[in-house]
Scaffold this motif. Structure first.
Motif, PDB file in Angstrom:
ATOM      1  N   LEU A  89     114.592  63.565  56.156  1.00  0.00           N
ATOM      2  CA  LEU A  89     113.884  63.972  57.371  1.00  0.00           C
ATOM      3  C   LEU A  89     113.270  62.821  58.148  1.00  0.00           C
ATOM      4  O   LEU A  89     113.006  62.952  59.334  1.00  0.00           O
ATOM      5  CB  LEU A  89     112.750  64.950  57.009  1.00  0.00           C
ATOM      6  CG  LEU A  89     113.130  66.219  56.246  1.00  0.00           C
ATOM      7  CD1 LEU A  89     111.879  67.035  56.011  1.00  0.00           C
ATOM      8  CD2 LEU A  89     114.153  67.029  57.018  1.00  0.00           C
ATOM      9  N   ARG A  91     112.166  59.489  60.198  1.00  0.00           N
ATOM     10  CA  ARG A  91     112.701  58.699  61.301  1.00  0.00           C
ATOM     11  C   ARG A  91     112.816  57.260  60.836  1.00  0.00           C
ATOM     12  O   ARG A  91     111.882  56.697  60.264  1.00  0.00           O
ATOM     13  CB  ARG A  91     111.772  58.775  62.514  1.00  0.00           C
ATOM     14  CG  ARG A  91     111.722  60.126  63.180  1.00  0.00           C
ATOM     15  CD  ARG A  91     110.903  60.054  64.454  1.00  0.00           C
ATOM     16  NE  ARG A  91     111.386  59.017  65.353  1.00  0.00           N
ATOM     17  CZ  ARG A  91     110.844  58.753  66.540  1.00  0.00           C
ATOM     18  NH1 ARG A  91     109.790  59.429  66.949  1.00  0.00           N
ATOM     19  NH2 ARG A  91     111.343  57.808  67.308  1.00  0.00           N
ATOM     20  N   VAL A 201     107.554  59.875  58.502  1.00  0.00           N
ATOM     21  CA  VAL A 201     107.763  61.318  58.656  1.00  0.00           C
ATOM     22  C   VAL A 201     106.468  61.936  59.154  1.00  0.00           C
ATOM     23  O   VAL A 201     105.381  61.583  58.703  1.00  0.00           O
ATOM     24  CB  VAL A 201     108.202  61.972  57.327  1.00  0.00           C
ATOM     25  CG1 VAL A 201     107.144  61.854  56.265  1.00  0.00           C
ATOM     26  CG2 VAL A 201     108.590  63.424  57.544  1.00  0.00           C
ATOM     27  N   SER A 202     106.594  62.831  60.113  1.00  0.00           N
ATOM     28  CA  SER A 202     105.436  63.495  60.697  1.00  0.00           C
ATOM     29  C   SER A 202     105.459  64.980  60.349  1.00  0.00           C
ATOM     30  O   SER A 202     106.457  65.505  59.847  1.00  0.00           O
ATOM     31  CB  SER A 202     105.428  63.325  62.218  1.00  0.00           C
ATOM     32  OG  SER A 202     106.516  64.031  62.791  1.00  0.00           O
ATOM     33  N   ASN A 205     108.325  66.660  62.049  1.00  0.00           N
ATOM     34  CA  ASN A 205     109.618  66.536  61.384  1.00  0.00           C
ATOM     35  C   ASN A 205     109.785  67.617  60.325  1.00  0.00           C
ATOM     36  O   ASN A 205     110.858  68.224  60.197  1.00  0.00           O
ATOM     37  CB  ASN A 205     109.741  65.163  60.714  1.00  0.00           C
ATOM     38  CG  ASN A 205     109.705  64.008  61.693  1.00  0.00           C
ATOM     39  OD1 ASN A 205     109.107  62.964  61.407  1.00  0.00           O
ATOM     40  ND2 ASN A 205     110.321  64.159  62.857  1.00  0.00           N
ATOM     41  N   LYS A 208     110.242  71.124  61.923  1.00  0.00           N
ATOM     42  CA  LYS A 208     111.597  71.290  62.457  1.00  0.00           C
ATOM     43  C   LYS A 208     112.584  71.568  61.338  1.00  0.00           C
ATOM     44  O   LYS A 208     113.503  72.387  61.482  1.00  0.00           O
ATOM     45  CB  LYS A 208     112.013  70.026  63.217  1.00  0.00           C
ATOM     46  CG  LYS A 208     111.314  69.854  64.560  1.00  0.00           C
ATOM     47  CD  LYS A 208     111.751  68.576  65.251  1.00  0.00           C
ATOM     48  CE  LYS A 208     111.029  68.402  66.580  1.00  0.00           C
ATOM     49  NZ  LYS A 208     111.412  67.128  67.257  1.00  0.00           N
TER      50      LYS A 208
END
Length: 220
Positions: A89, A91, A201-202, A205, A208
């Protein structure tokens, strides 16, 4: 696997259980969800149980066991499904700053990229030493209005930053989500065993991923 870094470098690397046992982690939320992963608290039932003078520990164990069985039946979870790791997941195009960047530069980069926090790397080792947030920058700049412009030109190594919690790329997404909630984090840098930042990762993320992975086997 989780790790904690500060200006002195790596301060901790171990499992999620040991992370929670640390008494010096500053950002742990005051009200933490101590139930098993994925299970909600039922405050009203617990309060009634307390008032009636029943054994709290045995009641919680019974409640958690019953909730876990019910959840598995409803979700029809297949435990053979592959576990999602945070590397699936995260970024990888991470925007970072170095300790010799100025407060003004950090603020401008956040505004340009519409982000609210950025990992900080040591200017020499390029290893992570902290995270700076939009709020921290504004508080530092305007702490004394008379010296606001002067403060904005200071470097990030002048800031007193909290320890930053990171996750290893091969960490169960459920554990990362739990740590983010319990420690009130909106993002976690992903760092490998050599202290190199590999991604970030947030909460967005994770949300989603949940929204696009029916029937939520990501939590199986």
């Amino acid at each position: 696997m989780f790790a904690i870094y500060n200006k002195g470098g790596l301060n901790f690397r171990s499992t999620i259980d040991n992370l929670y046992s640390m008494s010096n982690v500053e950002s742990l939320a005051e009200a933490r969800n101590n139930t098993e992963e994925g299970l909600p608290k039922d405050h009203s039932i617990k309060e009634k149980n307390k008032e009636q003078g029943e054994n709290k520990k045995s009641f919680e164990q019974h409640l958690e066991k019953d909730a876990a069985n019910t959840y598995k039946e409803i979700a029809n979870i297949d435990t053979k499904e592959p576990i999602f790791h945070i590397s699936d997941l995260m970024r990888t195009d991470v925007i970072t700053l170095e300790s010799n960047n100025t407060v003004s530069e950090a603020y401008e980069i956040m505004e340009e990229n519409e982000i609210r926090q950025i990992p900080i790397l040591d200017e020499q080792t390029k290893k992570i030493i902290g995270m700076v947030t939009h709020k921290v920058l504004l508080d530092y700049i305007f702490d004394d209005l008379e010296y606001a412009e002067h403060n904005s030109q200071k470097t990030l190594d002048n800031l007193e930053l909290r320890e930053v919690i990171t996750a290893h790329p091969v960490t169960d997404i459920r554990r990362v989500a739990k740590v983010m909630v319990d420690f009130s984090l909106t993002a976690i840098p992903v760092v490998d065993e050599n202290d190199n930042i590999k991604g970030i990762v947030s909460r967005a993320n994770i949300l989603k991923a949940v929204a696009n992975t029916p029937p939520l086997q990501i939590w199986g």
